[in-house]
Motif scaffolding. Structure first.
Motif, PDB file in Angstrom:
ATOM      1  N   ALA A   1       0.838  -1.203   0.000  1.00  0.00           N
ATOM      2  CA  ALA A   1       0.000   0.000   0.000  1.00  0.00           C
ATOM      3  C   ALA A   1       0.874   1.254   0.000  1.00  0.00           C
ATOM      4  O   ALA A   1       2.056   1.204   0.350  1.00  0.00           O
ATOM      5  N   ILE A   2       0.288   2.378  -0.409  1.00  0.00           N
ATOM      6  CA  ILE A   2       0.943   3.678  -0.319  1.00  0.00           C
ATOM      7  C   ILE A   2      -0.011   4.622   0.401  1.00  0.00           C
ATOM      8  O   ILE A   2      -1.198   4.677   0.086  1.00  0.00           O
ATOM      9  N   VAL A   3       0.525   5.347   1.365  1.00  0.00           N
ATOM     10  CA  VAL A   3      -0.279   6.248   2.189  1.00  0.00           C
ATOM     11  C   VAL A   3       0.123   7.688   1.899  1.00  0.00           C
ATOM     12  O   VAL A   3       1.317   8.005   1.807  1.00  0.00           O
ATOM     13  N   SER A   4      -0.863   8.547   1.758  1.00  0.00           N
ATOM     14  CA  SER A   4      -0.635   9.967   1.501  1.00  0.00           C
ATOM     15  C   SER A   4      -0.913  10.760   2.770  1.00  0.00           C
ATOM     16  O   SER A   4      -1.945  10.577   3.415  1.00  0.00           O
ATOM     17  N   LEU A   5       0.032  11.629   3.137  1.00  0.00           N
ATOM     18  CA  LEU A   5      -0.150  12.506   4.288  1.00  0.00           C
ATOM     19  C   LEU A   5      -0.629  13.857   3.794  1.00  0.00           C
ATOM     20  O   LEU A   5       0.039  14.488   2.967  1.00  0.00           O
ATOM     21  N   HIS A   6      -1.774  14.304   4.281  1.00  0.00           N
ATOM     22  CA  HIS A   6      -2.391  15.550   3.827  1.00  0.00           C
ATOM     23  C   HIS A   6      -2.473  16.547   4.975  1.00  0.00           C
ATOM     24  O   HIS A   6      -2.750  16.173   6.114  1.00  0.00           O
ATOM     25  N   TYR A   7      -2.261  17.809   4.634  1.00  0.00           N
ATOM     26  CA  TYR A   7      -2.519  18.881   5.599  1.00  0.00           C
ATOM     27  C   TYR A   7      -3.842  19.531   5.229  1.00  0.00           C
ATOM     28  O   TYR A   7      -4.064  19.902   4.071  1.00  0.00           O
TER      29      TYR A   7
END
Length: 264
Positions: free
Chosen positions: A55-61
């Motif tokens: 999996a790939i996880v995206s960190l969002h602000y």
């Protein structure tokens, strides 16, 4: 435990020495991470850290008006949840699954106990954190100074580095949300890359057909991030991917170390 998914496929777990790995292995839980799953909300208390494998996880602000953009991505090179050992129980960002797959999760207090031993795990995680901070900083600079086309090339290459193949399942709307730009800008940029022959695009699906073309067209930011990960983590002793499950929560490593690098 799925024989096809091994903790050693996550490079940070693969880099642990036997002693540290053996303490953590019984507590690693294989989980499915589906596209769109939110692992953390901004301000939420961290109950687990995650070690993505496929999996790939995206960190969002997130902004007060509901807008957001990606500040970093995490795949099999790292972990999600650095705020835990950086001094806080909460994170200012949202962690959302960008590419569905599998990974391992670990209860937060177990990793924190290992970190507080002030041994090899602490040193490894701090170096990874510095590399992640570089990615965040470079993303901010890239979004301010480079074209949407260059940003898209950077994002595609960083995503490919965390995958085995060249096919991405993602919509232009989601990419626009990642980059913090208008969807029309992504449509125009993707159209140019397709005209160049670098990608093939159809609704919800992108295939990279000429990676070298993307690399020639990308801005400096991609290389900066790659170089920093290599500089900080290239001397880590990475194990061969040769571990076998002997029970529902026990993993035995059968081989010794091999010198290698943790790639992004």
């Amino acid at each position: 435990m799925d024989n096809q998914i091994d903790p050693n496929q996550n490079h940070l777990l693969a880099a642990l020495l036997d002693t540290e790995f053996d303490r953590l292995a019984p507590h690693l839980e294989l989980v499915s991470m589906l596209l769109g799953d939110v692992l953390y909300e901004s301000g939420g208390k961290l109950q687990y850290v995650y070690f993505p494998v496929t999996a790939i996880v995206s960190l969002h602000y997130l902004l007060e008006n509901g807008g957001s953009s990606e500040i970093a991505g995490v795949g099999n090179e790292g972990l999600v949840g650095i705020s835990l050992f950086m001094g806080g129980d909460t994170t200012p960002s949202r962690a959302i699954v960008q590419t569905g797959g599998q990974g391992y999760r670990l209860k937060a207090h177990i990793l924190l106990e290992e970190f507080n031993r002030a041994g090899p795990v602490l040193r490894l995680l701090l170096r990874y954190t510095q590399a992640l901070i570089t990615q965040m900083s470079q993303t901010a600079v890239c979004n301010r100074h480079h074209s949407v086309e260059q940003q898209l090339c950077r994002w595609l290459l960083l995503t490919l580095d965390r995958m085995k193949g060249n096919d991405l399942t993602i919509t232009q709307e989601l990419i626009a949300n990642m980059l913090g730009v208008r969807r029309e800008g992504v449509t125009e940029a993707a159209g140019k890359l397709q005209n160049y022959g670098f990608i093939s695009y159809r609704r919800g699906h992108i295939t990279v057909t000429d990676r070298a073309g993307l690399e020639d067209n990308v801005c400096e930011c991609y290389g900066v991030v790659k170089k920093e990960f290599a500089r900080l983590l290239s001397d880590v002793l990475q194990r061969q991917n040769n571990a076998v499950p002997v029970g529902p929560a026990t993993i035995v490593r059968k081989t010794g170390y091999v010198q290698g690098s943790i790639g992004l």
